[in-house]
Design an enzyme around this catalytic site. Structure first.
Site, mmCIF file in Angstrom:
data_model
loop_
_atom_site.group_PDB
_atom_site.id
_atom_site.type_symbol
_atom_site.label_atom_id
_atom_site.label_comp_id
_atom_site.label_asym_id
_atom_site.label_seq_id
_atom_site.Cartn_x
_atom_site.Cartn_y
_atom_site.Cartn_z
ATOM 1 N N ASP A 103 -10.035 4.197 -5.127
ATOM 2 C CA ASP A 103 -10.993 4.337 -4.024
ATOM 3 C C ASP A 103 -11.825 5.599 -4.294
ATOM 4 O O ASP A 103 -12.839 5.534 -4.995
ATOM 5 C CB ASP A 103 -10.201 4.400 -2.716
ATOM 6 C CG ASP A 103 -11.059 4.443 -1.472
ATOM 7 O OD1 ASP A 103 -12.294 4.540 -1.592
ATOM 8 O OD2 ASP A 103 -10.508 4.387 -0.352
ATOM 9 N N SER A 104 -11.400 6.760 -3.800
ATOM 10 C CA SER A 104 -12.127 8.002 -4.105
ATOM 11 C C SER A 104 -11.942 8.417 -5.563
ATOM 12 O O SER A 104 -12.758 9.151 -6.119
ATOM 13 C CB SER A 104 -11.628 9.136 -3.200
ATOM 14 O OG SER A 104 -10.311 9.506 -3.555
ATOM 15 N N THR A 107 -6.455 10.033 -6.662
ATOM 16 C CA THR A 107 -5.088 9.752 -7.115
ATOM 17 C C THR A 107 -5.061 9.549 -8.630
ATOM 18 O O THR A 107 -4.242 10.162 -9.332
ATOM 19 C CB THR A 107 -4.539 8.489 -6.407
ATOM 20 O OG1 THR A 107 -4.615 8.692 -4.999
ATOM 21 C CG2 THR A 107 -3.095 8.228 -6.817
HETATM 22 P P1 IMP Z 1 -7.911 7.252 -3.946
HETATM 23 O O1 IMP Z 1 -7.036 8.420 -4.290
HETATM 24 O O2 IMP Z 1 -8.889 7.565 -2.847
HETATM 25 O O3 IMP Z 1 -8.587 6.627 -5.129
HETATM 26 O O4 IMP Z 1 -6.990 6.181 -3.259
HETATM 27 C C1 IMP Z 1 -6.155 5.388 -3.956
HETATM 28 C C2 IMP Z 1 -4.971 4.979 -3.108
HETATM 29 O O5 IMP Z 1 -5.302 4.736 -1.734
HETATM 30 C C3 IMP Z 1 -4.451 3.675 -3.633
HETATM 31 O O6 IMP Z 1 -3.444 3.892 -4.588
HETATM 32 C C4 IMP Z 1 -3.919 3.001 -2.391
HETATM 33 O O7 IMP Z 1 -2.582 3.405 -2.192
HETATM 34 C C5 IMP Z 1 -4.745 3.536 -1.276
HETATM 35 N N1 IMP Z 1 -5.832 2.593 -0.897
HETATM 36 C C6 IMP Z 1 -7.159 2.816 -1.006
HETATM 37 N N2 IMP Z 1 -7.876 1.779 -0.547
HETATM 38 C C7 IMP Z 1 -6.972 0.846 -0.151
HETATM 39 C C8 IMP Z 1 -7.091 -0.488 0.421
HETATM 40 O O8 IMP Z 1 -8.183 -1.037 0.654
HETATM 41 N N3 IMP Z 1 -5.927 -1.127 0.696
HETATM 42 C C9 IMP Z 1 -4.705 -0.573 0.454
HETATM 43 N N4 IMP Z 1 -4.550 0.656 -0.083
HETATM 44 C C10 IMP Z 1 -5.665 1.371 -0.382
#
Ligand code: IMP
Ligand code: MG
Length: 177
Positions: A103-104, A107
């Protein structure tokens, strides 16, 4: 939770077809390079990793890690914390991080940085899904299943408040449902 089938974004057959393609690509890229360490990110990646790992044709082992994001109010602060590490050393090994969704990018960015300090032969990223236009940090996904719009999705390992992880397909939910 998510009842209507009309919310299906990616059908089970489409997911399985794409997982097969990713497995073929990964198998070709790592052929002859020794054992590949698949690092699944709990909990969301557990079903994707199960399917992907079984379709690889190269020597491979499976490890798991778990992370959590620090939350400030409802918005993620971007800080990521390792809450469970893997058991084996990855020194000298080829490593593929397997995530459900980017997403962002915080992670995956954190994980790539951390694993790159551990002396692996290589560290690459695989994600089933990536939300378009949501990147806050630049992270390269070497093997990506699908780009999706900025909507909350569940199923095939992904949850909303721990619900709907075991759906066979990927569905969009409106959090107010
Ligand atoms: P990031 O660190 O913002 O890229 O978020 C990644 C993490 O957020 C993923 O590993 C998911 O656990 C959670 N996540 C982000 N978007 C979704 C979604 O639409 N459904 C379920 N989990 C999500
Ligand atoms: Mg995740």
């Amino acid at each position: 939770m998510s009842k209507p089938d009309s919310n299906v974004l990616i059908a089970e057959s489409e997911i399985q077809r794409r997982v097969g393609e990713l497995a073929a690509q990964i198998s070709a890229d790592y052929a002859g390079k020794g054992e590949l360490v698949l690092v699944g990110v709990l909990k969301g990646a557990f079903i994707f990793l199960a399917d992907l790992s079984r379709r690889l044709t190269i020597p491979r082992v499976v490890e798991f890690i778990a992370v959590s994001s620090y939350e400030s109010g409802s918005a993620s602060s971007g800080a990521v914390r390792l809450v469970m590490d893997m058991r084996e050393s990855i020194e000298g090994k080829h490593v593929l991080v397997v995530e459900d969704i980017v997403d962002s990018g915080h992670t995956m960015h954190y994980l790539m940085e951390m694993l790159n300090t551990r002396g692996a032969a290589s560290v690459r990223a695989c994600a089933l899904l990536q939300k378009s236009g949501c990147a806050k940090v630049d992270v390269n996904i070497d093997y990506l299943g699908f780009h999706i719009a900025d909507e909350w999705v569940v199923g095939y390992g992904l949850d909303y408040a721990e619900q709907d992880r075991t759906l066979p397909d990927i569905r969009v939910i409106q959090p107010e449902d």
